[in-house]
Design a protein around this motif. Structure first.
Motif, PDB file in Angstrom:
ATOM      1  N   PRO A  32       4.432  31.588 -20.307  1.00 39.06           N
ATOM      2  CA  PRO A  32       5.587  32.227 -20.918  1.00 39.06           C
ATOM      3  C   PRO A  32       5.412  32.845 -22.297  1.00 39.06           C
ATOM      4  N   LEU A  33       4.531  32.363 -23.140  1.00 40.65           N
ATOM      5  CA  LEU A  33       4.515  32.867 -24.512  1.00 40.65           C
ATOM      6  C   LEU A  33       3.092  32.954 -25.050  1.00 40.65           C
ATOM      7  N   VAL A  34       2.742  34.133 -25.566  1.00 40.67           N
ATOM      8  CA  VAL A  34       1.440  34.353 -26.181  1.00 40.67           C
ATOM      9  C   VAL A  34       1.694  34.944 -27.562  1.00 40.67           C
ATOM     10  N   LYS A  35       1.361  34.153 -28.589  1.00 39.54           N
ATOM     11  CA  LYS A  35       1.510  34.624 -29.970  1.00 39.54           C
ATOM     12  C   LYS A  35       0.140  35.071 -30.464  1.00 39.54           C
ATOM     13  N   ILE A  36       0.099  36.294 -30.966  1.00 36.44           N
ATOM     14  CA  ILE A  36      -1.148  36.870 -31.456  1.00 36.44           C
ATOM     15  C   ILE A  36      -1.002  37.082 -32.966  1.00 36.44           C
ATOM     16  N   PHE A  37      -1.894  36.465 -33.713  1.00 36.29           N
ATOM     17  CA  PHE A  37      -1.885  36.589 -35.167  1.00 36.29           C
ATOM     18  C   PHE A  37      -3.059  37.458 -35.598  1.00 36.29           C
ATOM     19  N   ALA A  38      -2.777  38.418 -36.479  1.00 35.91           N
ATOM     20  CA  ALA A  38      -3.816  39.290 -37.021  1.00 35.91           C
ATOM     21  C   ALA A  38      -3.535  39.499 -38.505  1.00 35.91           C
ATOM     22  N   ARG A  39      -4.592  39.597 -39.282  1.00 35.88           N
ATOM     23  CA  ARG A  39      -4.418  39.868 -40.712  1.00 35.88           C
ATOM     24  C   ARG A  39      -3.878  41.279 -40.898  1.00 35.88           C
ATOM     25  N   THR A  40      -3.063  41.449 -41.916  1.00 36.20           N
ATOM     26  CA  THR A  40      -2.506  42.778 -42.194  1.00 36.20           C
ATOM     27  C   THR A  40      -3.612  43.766 -42.546  1.00 36.20           C
ATOM     28  N   THR A  41      -4.745  43.268 -43.034  1.00 28.94           N
ATOM     29  CA  THR A  41      -5.852  44.149 -43.413  1.00 28.94           C
ATOM     30  C   THR A  41      -6.705  44.592 -42.231  1.00 28.94           C
ATOM     31  N   MET A  42      -6.524  43.953 -41.055  1.00 29.47           N
ATOM     32  CA  MET A  42      -7.301  44.354 -39.886  1.00 29.47           C
ATOM     33  C   MET A  42      -6.736  45.665 -39.349  1.00 29.47           C
ATOM     34  N   GLN A  52      -1.105  42.519 -22.066  1.00 27.51           N
ATOM     35  CA  GLN A  52      -0.152  41.832 -21.191  1.00 27.51           C
ATOM     36  C   GLN A  52      -0.555  42.011 -19.731  1.00 27.51           C
ATOM     37  N   ALA A  53      -0.918  43.225 -19.345  1.00 26.35           N
ATOM     38  CA  ALA A  53      -1.348  43.472 -17.965  1.00 26.35           C
ATOM     39  C   ALA A  53      -2.579  42.629 -17.618  1.00 26.35           C
ATOM     40  N   GLY A  60      -2.058  35.271 -13.016  1.00 28.51           N
ATOM     41  CA  GLY A  60      -1.276  35.467 -11.796  1.00 28.51           C
ATOM     42  C   GLY A  60       0.214  35.440 -12.062  1.00 28.51           C
ATOM     43  N   THR A  61       0.635  36.055 -13.171  1.00 34.06           N
ATOM     44  CA  THR A  61       2.035  36.036 -13.564  1.00 34.06           C
ATOM     45  C   THR A  61       2.600  37.453 -13.571  1.00 34.06           C
ATOM     46  N   GLN A  62       3.864  37.538 -13.882  1.00 27.55           N
ATOM     47  CA  GLN A  62       4.560  38.818 -13.987  1.00 27.55           C
ATOM     48  C   GLN A  62       4.868  39.097 -15.455  1.00 27.55           C
ATOM     49  N   PRO A  63       5.017  40.377 -15.832  1.00 29.27           N
ATOM     50  CA  PRO A  63       5.365  40.680 -17.223  1.00 29.27           C
ATOM     51  C   PRO A  63       6.658  40.008 -17.683  1.00 29.27           C
ATOM     52  N   SER A  64       7.585  39.773 -16.772  1.00 26.49           N
ATOM     53  CA  SER A  64       8.849  39.136 -17.163  1.00 26.49           C
ATOM     54  C   SER A  64       8.666  37.688 -17.602  1.00 26.49           C
ATOM     55  N   THR A  65       7.542  37.063 -17.250  1.00 30.03           N
ATOM     56  CA  THR A  65       7.296  35.675 -17.656  1.00 30.03           C
ATOM     57  C   THR A  65       6.105  35.549 -18.598  1.00 30.03           C
ATOM     58  N   THR A  66       5.540  36.671 -19.016  1.00 32.41           N
ATOM     59  CA  THR A  66       4.369  36.651 -19.885  1.00 32.41           C
ATOM     60  C   THR A  66       4.671  37.501 -21.106  1.00 32.41           C
ATOM     61  N   VAL A  87      -5.152  33.721 -31.039  1.00 31.93           N
ATOM     62  CA  VAL A  87      -4.255  33.798 -29.886  1.00 31.93           C
ATOM     63  C   VAL A  87      -3.777  32.392 -29.555  1.00 31.93           C
ATOM     64  N   ASP A  88      -2.470  32.191 -29.623  1.00 34.20           N
ATOM     65  CA  ASP A  88      -1.854  30.895 -29.389  1.00 34.20           C
ATOM     66  C   ASP A  88      -0.976  30.994 -28.139  1.00 34.20           C
ATOM     67  N   VAL A  89      -1.375  30.288 -27.088  1.00 38.21           N
ATOM     68  CA  VAL A  89      -0.678  30.361 -25.804  1.00 38.21           C
ATOM     69  C   VAL A  89       0.047  29.050 -25.539  1.00 38.21           C
ATOM     70  N   ARG A  90       1.309  29.149 -25.100  1.00 42.28           N
ATOM     71  CA  ARG A  90       2.070  27.980 -24.637  1.00 42.28           C
ATOM     72  C   ARG A  90       2.313  28.184 -23.155  1.00 42.28           C
TER      73      ARG A  90
END
Length: 140
Positions: A32-42, A52-53, A60-66, A87-90
Motif C-alpha cells: 500500500p505505501l512506498v515513501k521515497i526520500f531524496a535530498r533536495t540537492t539531488m 509505480q508501474a 503483483g499489485t494494482q496502482p490503486s493499492t500501490t 525507499v521505505d515500504v509498508r
C-alpha cells in the motif's frame, strides 16, 4: 547485495531462486505505501509513474493499492551507503511474504530504481492487517 546481517551469498542456488515466481498475480497482496526520500540537492529525476508501474509488476499489485510518495529533504545522517534515494515500504504481512519472498522483491525494487539511474537503499516493514486503519477522504 546481501542484506546486512542476513547475507545470501553462498546459499544453495535453489534458495536464491525467486520465491515469488509461483504466485499468480491475483494471489499477491497489496503493497500500500512506498515513501521515497531524496535530498533536495539531488538533481536526478525520480519518475514516480514509471516506478509505480515497475513496483506493481514486482509485487503483483494494482496502482490503486500501490501509492508512491516523494519527499525532498535537506539532509539525512551519514551512513556507509551512498544512495540517491531511501525507499521505505509498508506492506501487509501475509503467509506468502516469507523473508526470502520479501528480500527477493526488495532486490527487484532496487533494480527498478537502478533502471532509472538511481541508487536505492530499500527498507520494508510489514504490519498485521488487524493493526491497520485507513479513512479515505470523502468522494467529491
Amino acid at each position: 547485495l546481501p542484506v546486512r546481517g542476513h547475507g545470501v551469498r553462498g546459499a544453495h542456488p535453489e534458495a536464491r531462486a525467486d520465491p515469488r515466481r509461483h504466485l499468480p498475480l491475483g494471489q499477491r497482496s497489496g503493497m500500500p505505501l512506498v515513501k521515497i526520500f531524496a535530498r533536495t540537492t539531488m538533481k536526478k529525476a525520480v519518475p514516480l509513474p514509471h516506478l509505480q508501474a515497475a513496483l506493481c509488476k514486482i509485487w503483483g499489485t494494482q496502482p490503486s493499492t500501490t501509492k508512491l510518495m516523494l519527499f525532498r529533504c535537506e539532509e539525512w545522517t551519514g551512513e556507509s551507503f551512498d544512495e540517491d534515494v531511501y525507499v521505505d515500504v509498508r506492506a501487509k504481512a501475509t503467509a506468502e511474504r516469507t523473508r526470502e519472498f520479501v528480500i527477493a522483491g526488495m532486490k527487484d525494487v532496487q533494480q527498478a530504481f537502478s533502471d532509472h539511474g538511481l541508487v536505492a537503499n530499500v527498507r520494508l516493514e510489514t504490519y498485521l492487517g488487524d493493526s491497520y486503519f485507513h479513512v479515505p477522504p470523502p468522494s467529491r
